[in-house]
Motif scaffolding. Structure first.
Motif, PDB file in Angstrom:
ATOM      1  N   SER A   1       0.814  -1.217   0.000  1.00  9.11           N
ATOM      2  CA  SER A   1       0.000   0.000   0.000  1.00  9.11           C
ATOM      3  C   SER A   1       0.853   1.276   0.000  1.00  9.11           C
ATOM      4  CB  SER A   1      -0.934   0.002   1.206  1.00  9.11           C
ATOM      5  OG  SER A   1      -0.174  -0.088   2.392  1.00  9.11           O
ATOM      6  N   ASP A   2       2.091   1.173   0.417  1.00  9.68           N
ATOM      7  CA  ASP A   2       2.998   2.323   0.471  1.00  9.68           C
ATOM      8  C   ASP A   2       3.407   2.752  -0.945  1.00  9.68           C
ATOM      9  OD1 ASP A   2       4.997   4.169   0.946  1.00  9.68           O
ATOM     10  OD2 ASP A   2       6.319   2.799   2.012  1.00  9.68           O
ATOM     11  N   SER A   3       3.018   3.945  -1.352  1.00 13.73           N
ATOM     12  CA  SER A   3       3.286   4.399  -2.722  1.00 13.73           C
ATOM     13  C   SER A   3       4.781   4.554  -3.011  1.00 13.73           C
ATOM     14  CB  SER A   3       2.542   5.702  -3.022  1.00 13.73           C
ATOM     15  OG  SER A   3       2.973   6.721  -2.153  1.00 13.73           O
ATOM     16  N   LYS A   4       5.569   4.961  -2.025  1.00 15.88           N
ATOM     17  CA  LYS A   4       7.022   5.085  -2.226  1.00 15.88           C
ATOM     18  C   LYS A   4       7.636   3.713  -2.485  1.00 15.88           C
ATOM     19  CE  LYS A   4      11.368   6.678  -0.172  1.00 15.88           C
ATOM     20  NZ  LYS A   4      12.099   5.734  -0.962  1.00 15.88           N
ATOM     21  N   PHE A   5       7.195   2.716  -1.718  1.00 13.49           N
ATOM     22  CA  PHE A   5       7.711   1.360  -1.906  1.00 13.49           C
ATOM     23  C   PHE A   5       7.299   0.812  -3.276  1.00 13.49           C
ATOM     24  CE2 PHE A   5       7.430  -3.321  -1.004  1.00 13.49           C
ATOM     25  CZ  PHE A   5       8.795  -3.530  -1.015  1.00 13.49           C
ATOM     26  N   ARG A   6       6.071   1.075  -3.705  1.00 14.77           N
ATOM     27  CA  ARG A   6       5.618   0.637  -5.034  1.00 14.77           C
ATOM     28  C   ARG A   6       6.483   1.277  -6.117  1.00 14.77           C
ATOM     29  NH1 ARG A   6       0.251   1.583  -3.237  1.00 14.77           N
ATOM     30  NH2 ARG A   6       0.168   3.404  -4.596  1.00 14.77           N
ATOM     31  N   LYS A   7       6.820   2.559  -5.939  1.00 14.53           N
ATOM     32  CA  LYS A   7       7.683   3.245  -6.906  1.00 14.53           C
ATOM     33  C   LYS A   7       9.080   2.616  -6.904  1.00 14.53           C
ATOM     34  CE  LYS A   7       9.171   7.948  -8.198  1.00 14.53           C
ATOM     35  NZ  LYS A   7       9.748   7.522  -9.413  1.00 14.53           N
ATOM     36  N   ASP A   8       9.606   2.321  -5.704  1.00 13.69           N
ATOM     37  CA  ASP A   8      10.920   1.657  -5.618  1.00 13.69           C
ATOM     38  C   ASP A   8      10.913   0.341  -6.388  1.00 13.69           C
ATOM     39  OD1 ASP A   8      12.110   3.632  -4.091  1.00 13.69           O
ATOM     40  OD2 ASP A   8      11.827   2.581  -2.179  1.00 13.69           O
ATOM     41  N   ILE A   9       9.861  -0.457  -6.214  1.00 15.10           N
ATOM     42  CA  ILE A   9       9.765  -1.754  -6.899  1.00 15.10           C
ATOM     43  C   ILE A   9       9.679  -1.546  -8.409  1.00 15.10           C
ATOM     44  CG2 ILE A   9       8.322  -3.808  -7.237  1.00 15.10           C
ATOM     45  CD1 ILE A   9       9.922  -3.736  -4.580  1.00 15.10           C
ATOM     46  N   SER A  10       8.890  -0.577  -8.839  1.00 14.92           N
ATOM     47  CA  SER A  10       8.694  -0.362 -10.278  1.00 14.92           C
ATOM     48  C   SER A  10       9.939   0.172 -10.978  1.00 14.92           C
ATOM     49  CB  SER A  10       7.510   0.575 -10.517  1.00 14.92           C
ATOM     50  OG  SER A  10       7.826   1.886 -10.110  1.00 14.92           O
ATOM     51  N   GLU A  11      10.939   0.612 -10.216  1.00 16.03           N
ATOM     52  CA  GLU A  11      12.192   1.114 -10.794  1.00 16.03           C
ATOM     53  C   GLU A  11      13.399   0.280 -10.366  1.00 16.03           C
ATOM     54  OE1 GLU A  11      12.234   5.113  -9.276  1.00 16.03           O
ATOM     55  OE2 GLU A  11      10.972   5.865 -10.904  1.00 16.03           O
ATOM     56  N   SER A  12      13.169  -0.867  -9.757  1.00 14.25           N
ATOM     57  CA  SER A  12      14.266  -1.654  -9.174  1.00 14.25           C
ATOM     58  C   SER A  12      14.907  -2.604 -10.179  1.00 14.25           C
ATOM     59  CB  SER A  12      13.749  -2.445  -7.972  1.00 14.25           C
ATOM     60  OG  SER A  12      12.794  -3.398  -8.401  1.00 14.25           O
ATOM     61  N   THR A  13      16.000  -3.211  -9.742  1.00 12.55           N
ATOM     62  CA  THR A  13      16.716  -4.222 -10.522  1.00 12.55           C
ATOM     63  C   THR A  13      16.896  -5.451  -9.643  1.00 12.55           C
ATOM     64  OG1 THR A  13      17.929  -2.519 -11.737  1.00 12.55           O
ATOM     65  CG2 THR A  13      18.857  -4.740 -11.773  1.00 12.55           C
ATOM     66  N   LEU A  14      16.650  -6.609 -10.211  1.00 15.93           N
ATOM     67  CA  LEU A  14      16.862  -7.870  -9.514  1.00 15.93           C
ATOM     68  C   LEU A  14      18.115  -8.528 -10.083  1.00 15.93           C
ATOM     69  CD1 LEU A  14      15.851 -10.104  -7.565  1.00 15.93           C
ATOM     70  CD2 LEU A  14      14.547 -11.024  -9.494  1.00 15.93           C
ATOM     71  N   TYR A  15      19.070  -8.819  -9.210  1.00 15.40           N
ATOM     72  CA  TYR A  15      20.299  -9.509  -9.597  1.00 15.40           C
ATOM     73  C   TYR A  15      20.196 -10.952  -9.119  1.00 15.40           C
ATOM     74  CZ  TYR A  15      22.310  -4.875 -10.324  1.00 15.40           C
ATOM     75  OH  TYR A  15      22.553  -3.603 -10.767  1.00 15.40           O
ATOM     76  N   VAL A  16      20.375 -11.910 -10.033  1.00 13.10           N
ATOM     77  CA  VAL A  16      20.366 -13.330  -9.671  1.00 13.10           C
ATOM     78  C   VAL A  16      21.630 -13.979 -10.216  1.00 13.10           C
ATOM     79  CG1 VAL A  16      17.859 -13.597  -9.481  1.00 13.10           C
ATOM     80  CG2 VAL A  16      18.947 -13.942 -11.676  1.00 13.10           C
ATOM     81  N   THR A  17      22.200 -14.891  -9.438  1.00 10.66           N
ATOM     82  CA  THR A  17      23.436 -15.537  -9.868  1.00 10.66           C
ATOM     83  C   THR A  17      23.189 -16.588 -10.940  1.00 10.66           C
ATOM     84  OG1 THR A  17      23.250 -17.157  -8.085  1.00 10.66           O
ATOM     85  CG2 THR A  17      24.565 -15.184  -7.648  1.00 10.66           C
ATOM     86  N   LEU A  18      21.977 -17.081 -11.004  1.00 10.05           N
ATOM     87  CA  LEU A  18      21.651 -18.188 -11.896  1.00 10.05           C
ATOM     88  C   LEU A  18      20.342 -17.895 -12.602  1.00 10.05           C
ATOM     89  CD1 LEU A  18      22.537 -21.130 -12.604  1.00 10.05           C
ATOM     90  CD2 LEU A  18      21.054 -21.879 -10.750  1.00 10.05           C
ATOM     91  N   GLU A  19      20.275 -18.234 -13.860  1.00  6.56           N
ATOM     92  CA  GLU A  19      19.070 -18.023 -14.648  1.00  6.56           C
ATOM     93  C   GLU A  19      17.842 -18.630 -13.956  1.00  6.56           C
ATOM     94  OE1 GLU A  19      17.417 -19.455 -19.030  1.00  6.56           O
ATOM     95  OE2 GLU A  19      19.350 -20.155 -18.305  1.00  6.56           O
ATOM     96  N   PRO A  20      16.785 -17.839 -13.780  1.00  5.97           N
ATOM     97  CA  PRO A  20      15.573 -18.374 -13.147  1.00  5.97           C
ATOM     98  C   PRO A  20      14.900 -19.403 -14.052  1.00  5.97           C
ATOM     99  CG  PRO A  20      15.450 -15.978 -13.389  1.00  5.97           C
ATOM    100  CD  PRO A  20      16.669 -16.432 -14.091  1.00  5.97           C
ATOM    101  N   THR A  21      14.292 -20.393 -13.449  1.00  5.48           N
ATOM    102  CA  THR A  21      13.663 -21.450 -14.227  1.00  5.48           C
ATOM    103  C   THR A  21      12.257 -21.069 -14.675  1.00  5.48           C
ATOM    104  OG1 THR A  21      13.027 -23.769 -14.250  1.00  5.48           O
ATOM    105  CG2 THR A  21      12.829 -22.651 -12.152  1.00  5.48           C
ATOM    106  N   ALA A  22      11.913 -21.503 -15.881  1.00  4.13           N
ATOM    107  CA  ALA A  22      10.576 -21.276 -16.421  1.00  4.13           C
ATOM    108  C   ALA A  22       9.677 -22.482 -16.157  1.00  4.13           C
ATOM    109  CB  ALA A  22      10.661 -21.001 -17.920  1.00  4.13           C
ATOM    110  N   GLU A  23      10.218 -23.501 -15.512  1.00  7.29           N
ATOM    111  CA  GLU A  23       9.467 -24.725 -15.223  1.00  7.29           C
ATOM    112  C   GLU A  23       8.739 -24.619 -13.890  1.00  7.29           C
ATOM    113  OE1 GLU A  23       9.528 -27.429 -17.385  1.00  7.29           O
ATOM    114  OE2 GLU A  23      10.683 -26.100 -18.689  1.00  7.29           O
TER     115      GLU A  23
END
Length: 138
Positions: A75-97
């Motif tokens: 519900s926090d609009s600042k947090f929603r904005k942070d998420i909508s402009e964020s970057t996710l770093y993963v060490t391994l390709e996420p699975t589509a399965e």
């Protein structure tokens, strides 16, 4: 620097066959970072779930694995904005399965969360899954 944090998360749990390792799946680390460089959440995969799930949970994103992922926007609009402009770093390709009957794919969770940018450290080492996750997100 953020990928280094994700790698550290992946290495922090004692290996694939440690007491909480995700064997037979490889270990993955994830870091969710706001546009201004703040770390919103970190996670590493274990027998109970994927690194992305744990990073989102630490950040405050509520995601429930039903037949499909159910993601509740905060519900926090600042947090929603942070998420909508964020970057996710993963060490391994996420699975589509799907992960058994109980859990939908991690790529679906990433899509539904609204995180616009994903940085993948390496492709899935299992040949039957390699590039499928990245391809489904592209």
């Amino acid at each position: 620097e953020m990928m280094r944090q994700a790698i550290f998360m992946a290495q922090s749990g004692g290996g694939e066959r440690g007491t909480h390792g995700p064997y037979p799946r490889p270990i993955c680390g994830a870091v969710l970072v706001a546009k201004d460089g703040r770390i919103l959440g970190k996670g590493r995969s274990n027998y109970a779930g994927h690194a992305v799930e744990f990073a989102y949970k630490e950040a405050g994103i509520q995601a429930t694995p039903l037949r499909e992922w159910c993601v509740a926007w905060p519900s926090d609009s600042k947090f929603r904005k942070d998420i909508s402009e964020s970057t996710l770093y993963v060490t391994l390709e996420p699975t589509a399965e799907r992960q058994g009957e109980e859990k939908p794919s991690i790529t679906q969770l990433i899509e539904m969360s609204g995180v616009p940018r994903l940085v993948i450290g390496c492709q899935d080492p299992c040949p039957e899954y390699a590039t499928k996750g990245a391809g489904s997100l592209h």
